[in-house]
Design a protein around this motif. Structure first.
Motif, PDB file in Angstrom:
ATOM      1  N   ASN A   1     -80.744  42.482 -18.980  1.00  0.00           N
ATOM      2  CA  ASN A   1     -80.206  42.122 -17.786  1.00  0.00           C
ATOM      3  C   ASN A   1     -81.178  42.488 -16.600  1.00  0.00           C
ATOM      4  O   ASN A   1     -81.136  41.910 -15.782  1.00  0.00           O
ATOM      5  N   ASP A   2     -81.536  43.606 -16.734  1.00  0.00           N
ATOM      6  CA  ASP A   2     -82.453  44.072 -15.457  1.00  0.00           C
ATOM      7  C   ASP A   2     -83.788  43.171 -15.630  1.00  0.00           C
ATOM      8  O   ASP A   2     -84.504  43.373 -14.488  1.00  0.00           O
ATOM      9  N   CYS A   3     -84.386  43.071 -16.528  1.00  0.00           N
ATOM     10  CA  CYS A   3     -85.734  42.602 -16.728  1.00  0.00           C
ATOM     11  C   CYS A   3     -85.840  41.048 -16.852  1.00  0.00           C
ATOM     12  O   CYS A   3     -87.074  40.458 -16.627  1.00  0.00           O
TER      13      CYS A   3
ATOM     14  N   SER B   1     -84.856  37.159 -15.741  1.00  0.00           N
ATOM     15  CA  SER B   1     -84.331  36.137 -15.135  1.00  0.00           C
ATOM     16  C   SER B   1     -84.019  34.913 -15.982  1.00  0.00           C
ATOM     17  O   SER B   1     -83.209  34.004 -15.304  1.00  0.00           O
TER      18      SER B   1
ATOM     19  N   ASP C   1     -89.668  37.193 -16.291  1.00  0.00           N
ATOM     20  CA  ASP C   1     -88.897  38.378 -15.956  1.00  0.00           C
ATOM     21  C   ASP C   1     -88.509  38.274 -14.450  1.00  0.00           C
ATOM     22  O   ASP C   1     -88.123  36.817 -14.096  1.00  0.00           O
ATOM     23  N   ARG C   2     -87.881  39.141 -13.677  1.00  0.00           N
ATOM     24  CA  ARG C   2     -87.325  38.950 -12.420  1.00  0.00           C
ATOM     25  C   ARG C   2     -88.141  38.337 -11.470  1.00  0.00           C
ATOM     26  O   ARG C   2     -87.782  38.076 -10.469  1.00  0.00           O
ATOM     27  N   GLU C   3     -89.594  38.822 -11.469  1.00  0.00           N
ATOM     28  CA  GLU C   3     -90.619  37.878 -10.538  1.00  0.00           C
ATOM     29  C   GLU C   3     -90.885  36.824 -11.063  1.00  0.00           C
ATOM     30  O   GLU C   3     -91.902  36.076 -10.183  1.00  0.00           O
TER      31      GLU C   3
ATOM     32  N   THR D   1     -92.725  37.575 -19.604  1.00  0.00           N
ATOM     33  CA  THR D   1     -92.506  38.938 -20.118  1.00  0.00           C
ATOM     34  C   THR D   1     -93.592  39.515 -20.922  1.00  0.00           C
ATOM     35  O   THR D   1     -94.255  38.491 -21.225  1.00  0.00           O
TER      36      THR D   1
END
Length: 615
Positions: free
Chosen positions: A278-280, A282, A298-300, A304
């Protein structure tokens, strides 16, 4: 569509319904409470209020009855058409009972002894339903329905059980998408779909008088058409909607969503309910069995580590038919980079004219070796060549060749060729340096060569192996092997001193770069060595194009060359430096350098390679 997207799609559906309910509340109030002269304006046109519809219905009933009376005046009713024909004269009218559930009479005319159909008249039940279109068994048993002024059904319908009708459910499902129903986000469970929608934030209204709008049937029973004072569907409405939505009537929910995916949250579709993910993540794509693929961000928005590892594992030994290396960069970012060797493409400056055997490529090789780098440095400098010729030699814009005889002979005998202009400039290869190169003319491998008689250059091509004669009466590209071999390398481009001009030299440098095959193309571009401060503007053009990969060597040598070489400036050196010219103490003639100059350039290139983290 991923499961999360499907859930998001369903949430959007509720948002759409909420907005629609708010707007509909006012319309419905006008519709229910308006007087006999009120028209409610909707997206499909004006709809008369219930009071007005009642008046209109009465008027329609009266009109129908009047029409029936006029049609049946003097016309008797008989049990069968046969009996009616026997009892009437030619041209007379008669009627028979209608067998239809909502029919009353069928009107006939006796035409030459045949019963000709005229019209069908409704019974009381049908007349009471005037204004609502003919309803099939599918929509029978409606407690409430809204039609437009043409009698066409809208999506606002409720069954006698208070739930949306099949027709209403289908119309809702057709418009629900991930974009217009964002309320269905992470964490929607089976209860949100099959039970109530409390789980996604629609509060349970404690009192019915908290409703802004509600439709009941003629028995006072609540239908699903309700809105809370916040403009959102009431808990009762949400529950009724959830009961009828299916993968069939709401296709936005169909892809990849199964009952277990809802009931068990997201575990069933392979996206683990882990805080780590969930944290890493998107975005992540799973297969039909719920297994993660390499398509992850990833979130950015970057790949990954798992995605990059999968990419590296699947990469071939080379890319684009030219050797490349794979190198893990900072933070695990994958680079497919140039770097099998370093090539120096250029003219006599690259060749080391005036250096007494010292070349910048040779000095660069020494620096790299001393630093523990085994990458080879190859000198591909040829004196006298302009940027057009060097670019063709490197394969950026290949030589354009036309066989003089219009054919490529079948034999391995040399045949004469002419070099055509490349965007306005005819290249002049093989004037210094090698007298031949291997390469391919069109698709025919062979050797490119020349002869010189009285300073006249004649060019030839000799195919490597005999084969069928090829008609070649149109220009063909000719690529040299030295250019092909350099496509996966780090290339240092030092061109333009011999013309034709800076604009064309920049274009030629770009053409060499574009033919490089690595995804991370690594190259340096060096300014013309000759000139004065007036040429600073030319250097600015090169810097604008290549940025930090451009080395303005003339300006550097003017400011720092003598100090780097440990040479005290002479009077002439000071004059040169004031004019923006490379000091005489570093030059062997007006343009070419002594060994110290080439050594300085090698050191600058070495430092720039380190700065760019290429070594």
């Amino acid at each position: 569509m991923s499961d999360i997207e499907s859930l998001q799609a369903y949430g959007g559906q509720l948002a759409e319904a909420a907005e629609s309910a708010t707007a509909s509340a006012k319309k419905q109030h006008e519709y229910v409470n308006g007087d006999a002269s009120t028209d409610v304006h909707t997206e499909s046109g004006s709809v008369p209020s219930l009071a007005k519809q009642a008046v209109q219905g009465q008027e329609k009933v009266a009109a129908v009855l009047t029409e029936v009376a006029s049609q049946l005046a003097g016309a008797a009713t008989y049990d069968t058409t046969e009996l009616g024909l026997l009892k009437t004269v030619d041209g007379g009218y008669f009627s028979t009972p209608s067998p239809a559930k909502k029919g009353y009479l069928i009107s006939w005319r006796n035409t030459a002894g045949k019963a000709v159909y005229q019209d069908t008249y409704p019974n009381v039940t049908a007349i009471e339903e005037i204004g609502i279109e003919d309803q099939s068994s599918e929509v029978s048993g409606l407690a409430f329905a809204v039609v437009d002024d043409a009698g066409r059904r809208t999506w606002l319908e409720s069954g006698v059980d208070g739930r949306p009708s099949v027709h209403a459910a289908e119309k809702i499902g057709e418009v629900l998408t991930a974009e217009n129903a964002p309320a269905l986000a992470d964490g929607v469970t089976e209860k949100a779909i099959a039970g109530s929608l409390d789980a996604v934030g629609i509060e349970q209204l404690p009192e019915l008088n908290d409703l802004a709008f509600a439709v009941v049937d003629d028995a006072g029973r609540r239908t699903w058409l309700e809105s809370g004072i916040d403009g959102r569907p009431s808990a009762h409405a949400a529950e009724k909607i959830g009961e009828v939505l299916t993968a069939e009537n709401a296709p936005a929910l169909a892809d990849g969503v199964a009952a277990k995916a809802i009931a068990d949250s997201l575990d069933a579709v392979g996206i683990e309910q882990l805080s780590e993910l969930n944290d890493c993540l998107s975005f992540s794509v799973v297969d039909e069995d719920g297994r993660r693929t390499w398509l992850e961000a990833d979130r950015e928005g970057k790949p990954t580590k798992r995605a990059m590892d999968a990419i590296v594992e699947g990469l071939p030994a080379d890319v684009g038919q030219a050797p490349s290396t794979y190198q893990s960069g900072v933070k695990g970012v994958l680079n497919i980079v140039s770097g099998i060797r370093i090539n120096g493409f250029g003219d006599s400056m690259t060749a080391g004219a005036g250096g007494g055997g010292t070349t910048y490529t040779g000095e660069l090789q020494r620096l790299l070796t001393a630093a523990g780098h085994s990458i080879p440095v190859v000198n591909r400098g040829v004196g006298g060549e302009n940027s057009v010729t060097i670019c063709a030699r490197a394969g950026g814009n290949p030589f354009i060749v036309l066989p003089v005889a219009g054919v490529i002979p079948a034999t391995t005998t040399a045949f004469e060729i002419t070099l055509q202009a490349i965007n306005g400039y005819v290249p002049k290869p093989l004037m210094q340096g090698p007298s031949s190169y291997t390469g391919r003319l069109g698709q025919v491998p062979g050797t490119f060569s020349r002869t010189v008689v009285d300073n006249v250059y004649t060019y030839y091509f000799t195919r490597a192996k005999a084969g069928a004669e090829i008609v070649a009466n149109r220009p063909l590209p000719m690529y040299l092997d030295i250019g092909d071999q350099a496509r996966g390398d780090i290339n240092i481009i030092w061109i333009g001193q011999n013309g034709p001009n800076d604009v064309r030299a920049i274009q030629d440098a770009n053409a060499i770069i574009q033919r490089m095959t690595a995804l991370d193309k690594r190259y340096l571009v060096i300014s013309k060595p000759g000139g004065t401060s007036a040429n600073d503007a030319d250097d600015a053009l090169w810097f604008a194009e290549f940025g930090r990969r451009f080395i303005p060597i003339r300006q550097y040598m003017v400011k720092y060359g003598l100090a780097d070489a440990g040479i005290e400036p002479t009077a002439q050196d000071l004059i040169d430096m004031a004019n923006g010219t490379v000091p005489t103490s570093l030059r062997s003639d007006s343009v070419h350098w002594l060994a110290a100059g080439y050594t300085i350039l090698a050191n600058i290139i070495f430092q720039r390679l380190k700065e760019l983290e290429w070594i």
